[in-house]
Design an enzyme around this catalytic site. Structure first.
Site, mmCIF file in Angstrom:
data_model
loop_
_atom_site.group_PDB
_atom_site.id
_atom_site.type_symbol
_atom_site.label_atom_id
_atom_site.label_comp_id
_atom_site.label_asym_id
_atom_site.label_seq_id
_atom_site.Cartn_x
_atom_site.Cartn_y
_atom_site.Cartn_z
ATOM 1 N N GLU A 160 -10.844 1.342 -4.319
ATOM 2 C CA GLU A 160 -10.608 2.775 -4.143
ATOM 3 C C GLU A 160 -9.604 3.399 -5.112
ATOM 4 O OE1 GLU A 160 -11.667 3.472 0.484
ATOM 5 O OE2 GLU A 160 -9.681 2.640 0.163
ATOM 6 N N ASP A 167 0.886 -1.166 0.000
ATOM 7 C CA ASP A 167 0.000 0.000 0.000
ATOM 8 C C ASP A 167 0.923 1.215 0.000
ATOM 9 O OD1 ASP A 167 -2.213 1.905 0.553
ATOM 10 O OD2 ASP A 167 -3.314 0.090 1.092
ATOM 11 N N HIS A 177 -4.096 2.522 -4.575
ATOM 12 C CA HIS A 177 -3.329 2.302 -3.333
ATOM 13 C C HIS A 177 -1.894 1.899 -3.669
ATOM 14 C CE1 HIS A 177 -6.269 2.684 -0.040
ATOM 15 N NE2 HIS A 177 -7.159 2.227 -0.881
HETATM 16 C C1 ACM Z 1 -10.985 -1.277 1.952
HETATM 17 O O1 ACM Z 1 -11.340 -1.131 3.135
HETATM 18 N N1 ACM Z 1 -10.568 -0.233 1.250
HETATM 19 C C2 ACM Z 1 -11.031 -2.557 1.306
#
Ligand code: ACM
Length: 650
Positions: free
Chosen positions: A289, A156, A233
């Site tokens: 996201e 991440d 991410h």
């Molecule tokens: C997440 O909580 N973005 C999978």
């Protein structure tokens, strides 16, 4: 040999504590076995040591984790449907005898097998890095409660944690950040440094270490599922491979350029090494996201959309996931991703982890795919598990054991056949606010016992009162074994206002919204602010109404007749991590005719980001006659939210 090793592993648990003569075992373990038949005679067998336990395997592939445990005059016999079944039979036995040997075992016949095949916990080792020994310690405890999947969020923005031989820069730079904690890193500008730089913080696991962890987990019948995040991410990748972002420069974007062929080469090279380390059926590729905005203006992405006839950036993300799925399948594995991988069309064989509620899981199984339920409201372990002021700082929210335990993984709207495609459940522990192992462990335990039981026992068999009692018995054992567990014995519980409906002049009176509430947080719709019900520790408890539009609230309450009023009050919540702030300005007005208003109060506070979590009441006291009360509140911080639960008029 293997069976002996399993026995010895289990025996570690039984050896703790002083040896008291004639202890009596209690089969009320976690998760509760499906069937426990105690002999009416009340007779017991004295078990002196582990050598007296007989184990055998009678293969049954329908439920390989099942087992039977029989204690009678002949001794103790565990029959597993597989090695895992034997292992779980031993876990039941050892949990039943926490003081070790010798022990009086009441005669019993236990038949047991899990409801779901997937019972997991996710640990985020990117936001904060935890040593290998910590992960092993969690594996040992997880296996005690028959959890069988450890999902590692390995990559991440906050750090890449897995050695990749082909791309050493990932662990020379992307694993090291300027800022010891996630917050420090964020406040210092989210920069990466070289390993060895005096300010560099972070770490990574070598491939050898991860192989060691995989083997250790396998001995405990736990599968490690690696997650390599893409296409979003991925700031740490873009900092070290800027040519893979649409911008082509570091520190600009966190997404892979999906129109660039080099992206797919890179992904294949990385995943080719990942599958050499992790033998799991699934490779988790994230998918959540992503900011798809860059793709709208990137010539490579636009050319790809034209070429492939993709109508929007959702379909573009779907194109990316489908190509990654081909890579994963070519490497002999299946793709697992967060529920955003549904957007723009699900790839042919993918399994989905439903985190934004249950809808993702429902859509997935209705399309004939498998799903794993991890809804944030019930299974996100990064939330406070008790009153926030009694806990170390967390990201926000409130998830006590009782709420977690109430979760039913198969939604009522599914057919029996669709329900069978729900493979199980997982608790997710995101670690932005969790810099230490001790804090991390406390967030997992005992809530993971709840996940274990939700994933194991049959629908309709849950009883929180009885479960709570069994958890209370586990906690001292866990502590003695060196685990930092949450102090459930002294649980404070929800905000006291939550359980005390309030009587007031505006109760059930009509509220007119001059600015609508945010449709993500409607609570009880137009009834919310005058229903007498106050909110708890979390703004997702359907009592708090959320106002976006840069945090503006403007409502009028009609009291139906002109009357004396002495007080108008509204409480707001602040949760800094979720950009929820107190109002910077409040204006309370009254009117007799609903046309001409007089301001009776002005207030508000400057945004103070140092206050992570709290409540603040803004209101007026005095003497007025009025029929209409207008409450206006604003938050000046861009993009902020306001949350309030009730406008109390007295
Ligand atoms: C997440 O909580 N973005 C999978």
């Amino acid at each position: 040999m293997k069976t002996l090793r399993i026995i010895l592993l289990g025996a570690v648990w039984a050896l703790m504590g002083a040896v008291h003569a004639q202890q009596r075992a209690d089969y009320q373990v976690i998760p509760l076995p499906q069937q426990i038949e105690l002999a009416p005679s009340g007779k017991t067998f004295l078990l002196k040591n582990e050598k007296q336990i007989h184990t055998s395997i009678v293969p049954d592939s329908r439920n390989p984790e099942g087992y039977s445990l029989v204690v009678d005059a002949k001794g103790v016999h565990i029959t597993g449907n597989s090695e895992a079944g034997v292992f779980y039979g031993l876990q039941t036995l050892h949990q039943a005898m926490p003081q070790g040997y010798p022990v009086q075992l009441p005669y019993v016949h236990i038949e047991d097998a899990p409801r779901f095949s997937y019972r997991g916990v996710m640990i985020d080792v990117s936001r904060h890095f935890y040593p290998l020994e910590y992960l092993k310690k969690q594996i040992v405890a997880m296996s005690r409660y028959k959890l069988n999947r450890l999902h590692l969020h390995l990559t991440d923005a906050a750090g890449w944690r897995l050695q990749i031989n082909r791309y050493p820069i990932l662990t020379e730079v992307a694993a090291w950040r300027d800022g010891k904690t996630y917050k420090e890193w964020r406040d210092r500008g989210t920069k990466y440094l070289h390993e060895g730089d005096p300010n560099a913080s972070g770490g990574y696991y070598t491939q050898q270490e991860m192989r060691e962890l995989v083997a250790f987990a396998a001995e405990h019948h736990i599968t490690i599922i690696p997650e390599i995040e893409m296409p979003g991410h991925s700031e740490e990748v873009m900092a070290t491979f800027p040519e893979l972002s649409c911008a082509g420069e570091p520190y600009k974007q966190g997404e892979f350029c999906v129109g660039n062929e080099k992206t797919y080469e890179w992904v294949e090279n990385v995943l080719s090494e990942v599958v050499q380390i992790f033998p799991s059926e699934y490779i988790h590729i994230g998918g959540d996201e992503a900011n798809k905005e860059h793709w709208k203006t990137c010539p490579k992405c636009q050319a790809l959309m034209q070429r492939e006839g993709l109508k929007d950036v959702d379909e573009l993300q779907s194109y990316f996931i489908k190509r990654v799925e081909k890579i994963v399948n070519k490497l002999g594995r299946k793709l697992l991703g967060w529920d955003e991988i549904l957007e723009g069309g699900l790839s042919p064989n993918a399994t989905v982890m439903s985190w934004r509620g249950e809808q993702g899981g429902i859509t997935t199984v209705k399309a004939g795919h498998h799903a794993i339920m991890t809804p944030g409201e019930f299974l996100y372990l990064d939330k406070y598990q008790d009153a926030p002021h009694t806990q170390p700082e967390a990201i926000g929210g409130y998830l006590p054991l009782k709420t977690l335990y109430s979760y039913e993984p198969v939604p009522d709207s599914l057919t029996v056949a669709e329900g069978k495609l729900i493979d199980g459940v997982q608790g997710n522990l995101w670690a932005e606010y969790i810099p230490t192992q001790e804090h991390n462990e406390m967030m997992i335990w005992p809530r993971a016992m709840g996940i274990a039981e939700i994933g194991w026992i049959q629908k309709g068999h849950k009883d929180y009162g009885a479960f709570h009692q069994r958890v209370l018995k586990q906690l001292p054992v866990m502590r003695q074994l060196g685990y930092n567990v949450f102090d459930l014995e002294h649980e404070v519980g929800n905000r006291s206002e939550y359980d005390h409906p309030v009587e007031h002049l505006a109760l059930h009176k009509k509220v007119t919204y001059n600015i609508p509430y945010g449709n993500q947080y409607p609570a009880n719709g137009e009834a919310t602010l005058t229903d007498g019900l106050q909110g708890g520790w979390t703004y997702i408890d359907k009592r708090w109404q959320g106002f976006i539009h840069d945090g503006r609230l403007d409502v009028i309450i009609d009291l139906e007749k002109v009357q004396d009023i002495h007080s108008v009050q509204a409480t707001f919540m602040q949760t800094e991590g979720a950009w929820v702030f107190y109002p910077t300005s409040v204006d309370i007005q009254v009117s007799n005719d609903g046309e001409n208003y007089t301001s009776i109060y002005k207030g508000g506070v400057p945004v103070n980001r140092a206050e992570a979590f709290g409540f603040n009441t803004f209101g007026w006291q005095g003497s007025q006659r009025a029929r209409y009360v207008r409450y206006k509140a604003d938050c000046s911080e861009s993009g902020c939210w306001l949350f309030t639960d009730e406008i109390i008029v007295k």
